[in-house]
Design a protein around this motif. Sequence first.
Motif, PDB file in Angstrom:
ATOM      1  N   LEU A 281       0.864  -1.173   0.000  1.00  0.00           N
ATOM      2  CA  LEU A 281       0.000   0.000   0.000  1.00  0.00           C
ATOM      3  C   LEU A 281       0.900   1.223   0.000  1.00  0.00           C
ATOM      4  O   LEU A 281       1.670   1.444   0.940  1.00  0.00           O
ATOM      5  N   ARG A 282       0.835   2.006  -1.084  1.00  0.00           N
ATOM      6  CA  ARG A 282       1.766   3.135  -1.260  1.00  0.00           C
ATOM      7  C   ARG A 282       0.991   4.447  -1.314  1.00  0.00           C
ATOM      8  O   ARG A 282      -0.040   4.547  -1.965  1.00  0.00           O
ATOM      9  N   ALA A 283       1.531   5.442  -0.629  1.00  0.00           N
ATOM     10  CA  ALA A 283       0.898   6.755  -0.599  1.00  0.00           C
ATOM     11  C   ALA A 283       1.940   7.801  -0.212  1.00  0.00           C
ATOM     12  O   ALA A 283       3.007   7.467   0.304  1.00  0.00           O
ATOM     13  N   PHE A 284       1.604   9.075  -0.471  1.00  0.00           N
ATOM     14  CA  PHE A 284       2.501  10.171  -0.141  1.00  0.00           C
ATOM     15  C   PHE A 284       2.134  10.837   1.177  1.00  0.00           C
ATOM     16  O   PHE A 284       2.541  11.962   1.448  1.00  0.00           O
ATOM     17  N   GLU A 285       1.347  10.142   1.986  1.00  0.00           N
ATOM     18  CA  GLU A 285       0.921  10.658   3.278  1.00  0.00           C
ATOM     19  C   GLU A 285       0.832   9.504   4.257  1.00  0.00           C
ATOM     20  O   GLU A 285       0.783   8.335   3.858  1.00  0.00           O
ATOM     21  N   PRO A 286       0.820   9.784   5.541  1.00  0.00           N
ATOM     22  CA  PRO A 286       0.638   8.711   6.527  1.00  0.00           C
ATOM     23  C   PRO A 286      -0.697   8.014   6.304  1.00  0.00           C
ATOM     24  O   PRO A 286      -1.688   8.648   5.946  1.00  0.00           O
ATOM     25  N   LEU A 287      -0.726   6.719   6.542  1.00  0.00           N
ATOM     26  CA  LEU A 287      -1.941   5.944   6.298  1.00  0.00           C
ATOM     27  C   LEU A 287      -3.003   6.191   7.354  1.00  0.00           C
ATOM     28  O   LEU A 287      -4.198   6.024   7.090  1.00  0.00           O
ATOM     29  N   GLY A 288      -2.603   6.573   8.550  1.00  0.00           N
ATOM     30  CA  GLY A 288      -3.554   6.805   9.618  1.00  0.00           C
ATOM     31  C   GLY A 288      -4.018   5.514  10.267  1.00  0.00           C
ATOM     32  O   GLY A 288      -3.638   4.402   9.869  1.00  0.00           O
ATOM     33  N   ASP A 289      -4.862   5.659  11.246  1.00  0.00           N
ATOM     34  CA  ASP A 289      -5.387   4.517  11.991  1.00  0.00           C
ATOM     35  C   ASP A 289      -6.614   3.953  11.291  1.00  0.00           C
ATOM     36  O   ASP A 289      -7.409   4.694  10.709  1.00  0.00           O
ATOM     37  N   SER A 290      -6.789   2.642  11.359  1.00  0.00           N
ATOM     38  CA  SER A 290      -7.934   2.014  10.683  1.00  0.00           C
ATOM     39  C   SER A 290      -9.270   2.409  11.300  1.00  0.00           C
ATOM     40  O   SER A 290     -10.318   2.288  10.667  1.00  0.00           O
ATOM     41  N   ALA A 291      -9.224   2.912  12.525  1.00  0.00           N
ATOM     42  CA  ALA A 291     -10.468   3.310  13.199  1.00  0.00           C
ATOM     43  C   ALA A 291     -10.788   4.793  13.027  1.00  0.00           C
ATOM     44  O   ALA A 291     -11.839   5.257  13.482  1.00  0.00           O
ATOM     45  N   THR A 292      -9.908   5.539  12.376  1.00  0.00           N
ATOM     46  CA  THR A 292     -10.094   6.992  12.255  1.00  0.00           C
ATOM     47  C   THR A 292     -10.687   7.348  10.893  1.00  0.00           C
ATOM     48  O   THR A 292     -10.053   7.130   9.850  1.00  0.00           O
ATOM     49  N   THR A 293     -11.866   7.882  10.877  1.00  0.00           N
ATOM     50  CA  THR A 293     -12.544   8.261   9.635  1.00  0.00           C
ATOM     51  C   THR A 293     -11.715   9.285   8.859  1.00  0.00           C
ATOM     52  O   THR A 293     -11.160  10.217   9.440  1.00  0.00           O
ATOM     53  N   GLY A 294     -11.673   9.104   7.541  1.00  0.00           N
ATOM     54  CA  GLY A 294     -10.949  10.038   6.691  1.00  0.00           C
ATOM     55  C   GLY A 294      -9.549   9.615   6.341  1.00  0.00           C
ATOM     56  O   GLY A 294      -8.907  10.228   5.491  1.00  0.00           O
ATOM     57  N   THR A 295      -9.069   8.547   6.978  1.00  0.00           N
ATOM     58  CA  THR A 295      -7.738   8.040   6.638  1.00  0.00           C
ATOM     59  C   THR A 295      -7.865   6.949   5.590  1.00  0.00           C
ATOM     60  O   THR A 295      -8.905   6.281   5.464  1.00  0.00           O
ATOM     61  N   LEU A 296      -6.801   6.754   4.826  1.00  0.00           N
ATOM     62  CA  LEU A 296      -6.806   5.699   3.814  1.00  0.00           C
ATOM     63  C   LEU A 296      -6.943   4.331   4.461  1.00  0.00           C
ATOM     64  O   LEU A 296      -7.653   3.451   3.950  1.00  0.00           O
ATOM     65  N   ASN A 297      -6.305   4.150   5.580  1.00  0.00           N
ATOM     66  CA  ASN A 297      -6.389   2.882   6.297  1.00  0.00           C
ATOM     67  C   ASN A 297      -7.830   2.578   6.687  1.00  0.00           C
ATOM     68  O   ASN A 297      -8.326   1.447   6.532  1.00  0.00           O
ATOM     69  N   ASN A 298      -8.542   3.580   7.169  1.00  0.00           N
ATOM     70  CA  ASN A 298      -9.939   3.399   7.561  1.00  0.00           C
ATOM     71  C   ASN A 298     -10.821   3.082   6.369  1.00  0.00           C
ATOM     72  O   ASN A 298     -11.699   2.202   6.428  1.00  0.00           O
ATOM     73  N   LEU A 299     -10.602   3.772   5.248  1.00  0.00           N
ATOM     74  CA  LEU A 299     -11.406   3.528   4.053  1.00  0.00           C
ATOM     75  C   LEU A 299     -11.266   2.083   3.581  1.00  0.00           C
ATOM     76  O   LEU A 299     -12.259   1.410   3.299  1.00  0.00           O
ATOM     77  N   ILE A 300     -10.031   1.613   3.515  1.00  0.00           N
ATOM     78  CA  ILE A 300      -9.798   0.253   3.012  1.00  0.00           C
ATOM     79  C   ILE A 300     -10.389  -0.782   3.954  1.00  0.00           C
ATOM     80  O   ILE A 300     -11.082  -1.713   3.528  1.00  0.00           O
ATOM     81  N   SER A 301     -10.117  -0.635   5.236  1.00  0.00           N
ATOM     82  CA  SER A 301     -10.617  -1.633   6.186  1.00  0.00           C
ATOM     83  C   SER A 301     -12.141  -1.652   6.211  1.00  0.00           C
ATOM     84  O   SER A 301     -12.763  -2.725   6.273  1.00  0.00           O
ATOM     85  N   THR A 302     -12.764  -0.469   6.138  1.00  0.00           N
ATOM     86  CA  THR A 302     -14.230  -0.402   6.145  1.00  0.00           C
ATOM     87  C   THR A 302     -14.815  -1.084   4.914  1.00  0.00           C
ATOM     88  O   THR A 302     -15.780  -1.866   5.014  1.00  0.00           O
ATOM     89  N   ARG A 303     -14.254  -0.805   3.731  1.00  0.00           N
ATOM     90  CA  ARG A 303     -14.746  -1.420   2.498  1.00  0.00           C
ATOM     91  C   ARG A 303     -14.540  -2.928   2.514  1.00  0.00           C
ATOM     92  O   ARG A 303     -15.418  -3.703   2.103  1.00  0.00           O
ATOM     93  N   ALA A 304     -13.361  -3.341   2.973  1.00  0.00           N
ATOM     94  CA  ALA A 304     -13.057  -4.779   2.989  1.00  0.00           C
ATOM     95  C   ALA A 304     -14.009  -5.525   3.920  1.00  0.00           C
ATOM     96  O   ALA A 304     -14.531  -6.601   3.576  1.00  0.00           O
ATOM     97  N   MET A 305     -14.261  -4.949   5.098  1.00  0.00           N
ATOM     98  CA  MET A 305     -15.169  -5.587   6.056  1.00  0.00           C
ATOM     99  C   MET A 305     -16.588  -5.662   5.494  1.00  0.00           C
ATOM    100  O   MET A 305     -17.275  -6.688   5.618  1.00  0.00           O
ATOM    101  N   ALA A 306     -17.035  -4.576   4.874  1.00  0.00           N
ATOM    102  CA  ALA A 306     -18.398  -4.544   4.329  1.00  0.00           C
ATOM    103  C   ALA A 306     -18.574  -5.551   3.207  1.00  0.00           C
ATOM    104  O   ALA A 306     -19.582  -6.270   3.133  1.00  0.00           O
ATOM    105  N   LEU A 307     -17.592  -5.609   2.297  1.00  0.00           N
ATOM    106  CA  LEU A 307     -17.686  -6.545   1.183  1.00  0.00           C
ATOM    107  C   LEU A 307     -17.631  -7.983   1.670  1.00  0.00           C
ATOM    108  O   LEU A 307     -18.364  -8.857   1.176  1.00  0.00           O
ATOM    109  N   ALA A 308     -16.777  -8.243   2.652  1.00  0.00           N
ATOM    110  CA  ALA A 308     -16.705  -9.586   3.218  1.00  0.00           C
ATOM    111  C   ALA A 308     -18.048  -9.993   3.815  1.00  0.00           C
ATOM    112  O   ALA A 308     -18.516 -11.128   3.647  1.00  0.00           O
ATOM    113  N   HIS A 309     -18.695  -9.052   4.499  1.00  0.00           N
ATOM    114  CA  HIS A 309     -19.990  -9.345   5.121  1.00  0.00           C
ATOM    115  C   HIS A 309     -21.044  -9.689   4.074  1.00  0.00           C
ATOM    116  O   HIS A 309     -21.869 -10.600   4.281  1.00  0.00           O
ATOM    117  N   VAL A 310     -21.043  -8.971   2.955  1.00  0.00           N
ATOM    118  CA  VAL A 310     -22.014  -9.243   1.888  1.00  0.00           C
ATOM    119  C   VAL A 310     -21.926 -10.684   1.421  1.00  0.00           C
ATOM    120  O   VAL A 310     -22.937 -11.332   1.126  1.00  0.00           O
TER     121      VAL A 310
END
Length: 418
Positions: A281-310
């Motif tokens: 996972l490559r970016a020009f900014e810190p990834l942030g915490d997976s629990a913090t809204t607005g971070t790339l880490n949070n976006l990916i984890s949220t999407r992955a969890m939702a799709l897995a649930h479906v």
Amino acid sequence: MRSRGIARQLISSTFAAALLLASPAGANEAHDAYVYLHSNPELGKDLPKTHAYIVARLRALGGFTFDNVPSLPSAVIAILDSGRPGPTIALRADMDARRLDTGDEPVSHDPRSQTSGLMHNCGHDVHSAMLLGAAAELRMHPENFTGKIVFVFQPAEEVKGGADDIVADGVLSRLGVRAIFAQHVVPGQPVGEVSVSQGSAMAGSNTFKLILRGTASHAAMPFEGADLGVTAAKVIVELANLPARGWDVSNRPALISVTKVATNSTSINATPDEVTIEGTLRAFEPLGDSATTGTLNNLISTRAMALAHVYGTTAEWSVTPGTPPTVNDLETIRAIAADLPGVAGITLTVSTERYMTSEDFAYYGQVLPAVYFGQGIAKDSLGGVGVHQSEFTIHPDAIDNGVRLLVAMASLATAKLH
């Protein structure tokens, strides 16, 4: 005022001294080193032959003092004092080689690795050779700089614990280093051409792991389970597409690359109940915490969890931080860029281009003004194949240019950075 006058005098004389920067002494030292280092590749932190060779050559040149990094014994930290007042700057080269995926270096290469399965196919051998050549040149012509030069020969660029260990040790701070410079060979870029990006130059690189778990089934009846093979494929496509469609990629570039997929299934006739997806996972900014809204880490984890649930599965997402983004110091570039082409005898392109590749030189930039240059190596039929490939080569004329660039940076930086 007097120090500024001295600086101007030194700068004005450096172009006349350009022939000295390419004298046979520094170039010959670099070419000999390249042959030895390319022939004797070593991996990671443990580089006994490389360390011994570089230290022996520096001691033979004379005039250098040495420091050390206890956690990184193969590192060589050599200091050259001009004997005149001025800032302390550092020049860095990496030293480690890479393991080939299959086979050995092609027999047509000259020089060629003498260690089966290992090869300098990222250019670290030539980086170190250029730096050793520059050390020889500056040792014989101390009139070309003021202050002190710290030569950093760094192991472990390809693995964790190279630049980050040196920064953590604090050796550069103890030595009073004002700024640090380095270069990397660029396949396809012509010999004699050098490039540098202002500000963000390379992305940070992090590794991720996504584990999908669900019910297994007979391959003939996937509807009885989570059908994790197909589910994983859909999740992988979502991961690859996510930055382009779910993220402000024009202003906050990011890239997700899946590089490894594995299941726990032992039968070709049964769907698995667990699939592990890994990548970078490559970016020009810190990834942030997976629990913090607005971070790339949070976006990916949220999407992955939702799709897995479906698809009736559970998902476990984790990110391991790696190399941070490489940021070139704007003020340092402005201080030397105008004079660098003439002094080094190169064509310099200064741009705002940035790349998704990463480099542990980034750690130095977190504590010091740092600038990372791209050195062209392509000429005739050499230097056109990308790094990390067994067909990677350099044109030997690039070695001379690399020595000149490093010496010119030392000359200009010690004159202009106060």
